[in-house]
Enzyme design. Structure first.
Site, PDB file in Angstrom:
ATOM      1  N   GLU A 113       0.825  -1.199   0.000  1.00  0.00           N
ATOM      2  CA  GLU A 113       0.000   0.000   0.000  1.00  0.00           C
ATOM      3  C   GLU A 113       0.861   1.252   0.000  1.00  0.00           C
ATOM      4  O   GLU A 113       1.910   1.293   0.643  1.00  0.00           O
ATOM      5  CB  GLU A 113      -0.937  -0.002   1.209  1.00  0.00           C
ATOM      6  CG  GLU A 113      -1.969  -1.123   1.129  1.00  0.00           C
ATOM      7  CD  GLU A 113      -2.866  -1.195   2.352  1.00  0.00           C
ATOM      8  OE1 GLU A 113      -3.946  -1.792   2.227  1.00  0.00           O
ATOM      9  OE2 GLU A 113      -2.492  -0.678   3.421  1.00  0.00           O
TER      10      GLU A 113
ATOM     11  N   CYS B  97       3.615   8.635   0.639  1.00  0.00           N
ATOM     12  CA  CYS B  97       4.121   7.699   1.632  1.00  0.00           C
ATOM     13  C   CYS B  97       4.312   6.345   0.949  1.00  0.00           C
ATOM     14  O   CYS B  97       3.345   5.736   0.480  1.00  0.00           O
ATOM     15  CB  CYS B  97       3.128   7.593   2.796  1.00  0.00           C
ATOM     16  SG  CYS B  97       3.628   6.432   4.087  1.00  0.00           S
TER      17      CYS B  97
ATOM     18  N   CYS C 233       6.572  -6.874   7.503  1.00  0.00           N
ATOM     19  CA  CYS C 233       7.636  -6.317   8.339  1.00  0.00           C
ATOM     20  C   CYS C 233       7.916  -7.285   9.473  1.00  0.00           C
ATOM     21  O   CYS C 233       6.990  -7.831  10.089  1.00  0.00           O
ATOM     22  CB  CYS C 233       7.222  -4.958   8.902  1.00  0.00           C
ATOM     23  SG  CYS C 233       8.506  -4.168   9.917  1.00  0.00           S
TER      24      CYS C 233
ATOM     25  N   CYS D 182       6.306  -4.102  15.817  1.00  0.00           N
ATOM     26  CA  CYS D 182       5.939  -3.032  16.740  1.00  0.00           C
ATOM     27  C   CYS D 182       4.478  -3.230  17.144  1.00  0.00           C
ATOM     28  O   CYS D 182       3.623  -3.482  16.297  1.00  0.00           O
ATOM     29  CB  CYS D 182       6.143  -1.667  16.082  1.00  0.00           C
ATOM     30  SG  CYS D 182       7.865  -1.329  15.650  1.00  0.00           S
TER      31      CYS D 182
ATOM     32  N   CYS E 177       1.484  -1.273  15.368  1.00  0.00           N
ATOM     33  CA  CYS E 177       1.546  -1.115  13.910  1.00  0.00           C
ATOM     34  C   CYS E 177       0.912  -2.305  13.211  1.00  0.00           C
ATOM     35  O   CYS E 177       1.254  -3.462  13.482  1.00  0.00           O
ATOM     36  CB  CYS E 177       3.005  -0.968  13.469  1.00  0.00           C
ATOM     37  SG  CYS E 177       3.220  -0.819  11.683  1.00  0.00           S
TER      38      CYS E 177
ATOM     39  N   GLU F 282      10.395  -1.848   7.001  1.00  0.00           N
ATOM     40  CA  GLU F 282      11.492  -1.088   7.610  1.00  0.00           C
ATOM     41  C   GLU F 282      12.499  -0.724   6.522  1.00  0.00           C
ATOM     42  O   GLU F 282      13.229  -1.580   6.014  1.00  0.00           O
ATOM     43  CB  GLU F 282      12.162  -1.916   8.702  1.00  0.00           C
ATOM     44  CG  GLU F 282      13.525  -1.426   9.155  1.00  0.00           C
ATOM     45  CD  GLU F 282      13.556   0.038   9.582  1.00  0.00           C
ATOM     46  OE1 GLU F 282      14.501   0.749   9.178  1.00  0.00           O
ATOM     47  OE2 GLU F 282      12.645   0.481  10.307  1.00  0.00           O
TER      48      GLU F 282
ATOM     49  N   SER G 261      11.600   6.327  14.753  1.00  0.00           N
ATOM     50  CA  SER G 261      10.410   5.938  15.522  1.00  0.00           C
ATOM     51  C   SER G 261      10.853   5.631  16.947  1.00  0.00           C
ATOM     52  O   SER G 261      11.454   4.588  17.198  1.00  0.00           O
ATOM     53  CB  SER G 261       9.752   4.712  14.885  1.00  0.00           C
ATOM     54  OG  SER G 261       9.256   5.018  13.597  1.00  0.00           O
TER      55      SER G 261
ATOM     56  N   CYS H 252      -0.858   6.745   9.941  1.00  0.00           N
ATOM     57  CA  CYS H 252       0.362   6.166  10.485  1.00  0.00           C
ATOM     58  C   CYS H 252       0.056   4.906  11.286  1.00  0.00           C
ATOM     59  O   CYS H 252      -0.772   4.922  12.192  1.00  0.00           O
ATOM     60  CB  CYS H 252       1.045   7.201  11.373  1.00  0.00           C
ATOM     61  SG  CYS H 252       2.587   6.636  12.112  1.00  0.00           S
TER      62      CYS H 252
END
Length: 368
Positions: free
Chosen positions: A113, A126, A133, A137, A140, A183, A237, A356
């Protein structure tokens, strides 16, 4: 180029019958690389630079419309190459169209995306750097997918190439943030190849100061980024200012604790002369107290930096909550006289899952 071909049929006594090999994508190749390719095809090398100008300078996605190339060359290019390999799978847009989340299907079937964001004066793309990933986290959505694969430089460039075509007529300036899925610094070589091309005057000509790389805090790669002299902006982050809390939210902190991370950040600031941005998602009663703010002030002391506070965006059922407005304001007011700069970013596109922390290739399991 390694190409996997699928066997369609096999005659009784003859060789396998294979399907046509997929055409190679030219997006992601630099102007010098295109010159070498054209020379290898028996053409004049300068034709490669013309192709680069059509693709990167003018946003042309069709060889047929590259009118200063001979017709025979255009036909040859059409037969052997493509401009892009991503297929738009779906999109979601806010009613005012200022935020648009686009799901692209990769050649191997995975979904990534990208997000187009705009205000009255600013346009930002973005981009994703990985399919999935591995860093998990807790706040996320992409982290819940687990590890997928690195995107190629071509696939990263194509996201910007496609979103650029949606800019209003006459709008040439835009920003790029590597804050989508994945990442970026784990996929270091491909991301830097893509950003180098995007910032190349012979490429997409985006000034380096308009490009930001976000990272969960991979300290060795931050050092490498600084030592190689790249001028892109850095966003880290952070999300907690002590190791115990940060390790709970971001398991990567167990590998690169705050002392090591901050040493790398200071090295980056010293080598590049650019201030760093610290991203800090505010989670109610977890990292939003005055004591948390005080620890944050001590952590970033004497660093030229900006603190970007992001009230939590929901990603489904879970223990995290967005703080009440008065808690956010109290946190901001404590920071404001004590750090160089602080902003509160209420992310665009929350209602379409484009904010985000919300990107997760949600179309992955949808029917094609």
């Amino acid at each position: 180029m390694n190409v996997k071909s699928e066997t369609l049929a096999r005659s009784k006594n003859g060789p396998s019958l294979r399907g046509p090999e997929p055409r190679e994508c030219l997006l992601g190749r630099t102007a010098p690389e295109l010159e070498k390719l054209l020379y290898a095809l028996g053409e004049k090398p300068y034709r490669g630079r013309q192709i680069a100008e059509w693709m990167y300078g003018r946003g042309m996605a069709s060889f047929a419309d590259m009118t200063n190339l001979p017709a025979a060359l255009r036909a040859k290019l059409e037969e052997q190459f493509t401009i892009g390999s991503l297929r738009e799978r779906s999109r979601r847009e806010t009613p005012d169209r200022r935020t648009r989340k686009v799901a692209y299907e990769l050649p191997d079937g995975g979904i990534i995306e990208s997000v187009f964001m705009s205000t009255a004066t600013r346009f930002t793309f973005c981009l994703s750097s990985q399919h999935g990933c591995a860093f998990a986290c807790r706040f996320c959505a992409t982290g819940r997918m687990g590890r997928g694969r690195h995107l190629t430089a071509s696939e990263i460039v194509e996201q910007a190439f496609r979103l650029r075509s949606e800019l209003p007529p006459g709008q040439a300036e835009y920003n790029i943030v590597m804050m989508g899925m994945g990442e970026p610094l784990e996929n270091y070589d491909e991301v830097l190849a893509a950003l180098t091309l995007m910032s190349d005057p012979a490429g997409m000509a985006v000034p380096a100061k308009r490009i930001t790389i976000s990272t969960v805090g991979l300290a060795p790669q931050i050092m490498r980024l600084a030592d190689q002299g790249h001028r892109f902006r850095l966003a880290v982050s952070l999300h907690a200012a002590d190791d115990v809390q940060r390790s709970k939210l971001m398991p990567v902190n167990r590998r690169f604790p705050l002392e090591q991370l901050m040493r790398a950040v200071r090295h980056h600031v010293d080598r590049t002369g650019r201030r760093v941005t610290f991203e800090y998602i505010l989670l109610e009663e977890l990292n939003d107290t005055i004591a948390d703010a005080a620890r944050l002030v001590r952590l970033v002391a004497q660093l030229p930096c900006k603190i970007n506070l992001i009230p939590y965006n929901p990603i489904g059922p879970g223990k995290f909550k967005r703080p009440a407005p008065e808690r956010i304001e109290r946190f901001v007011e404590y920071l404001r006289p004590r750090v160089p700069a602080v902003t509160v970013r209420y992310s665009q596109g929350v209602e379409i899952g484009a904010a985000c922390g919300q990107l997760a290739g949600e179309e992955e399991s949808a029917p094609g």
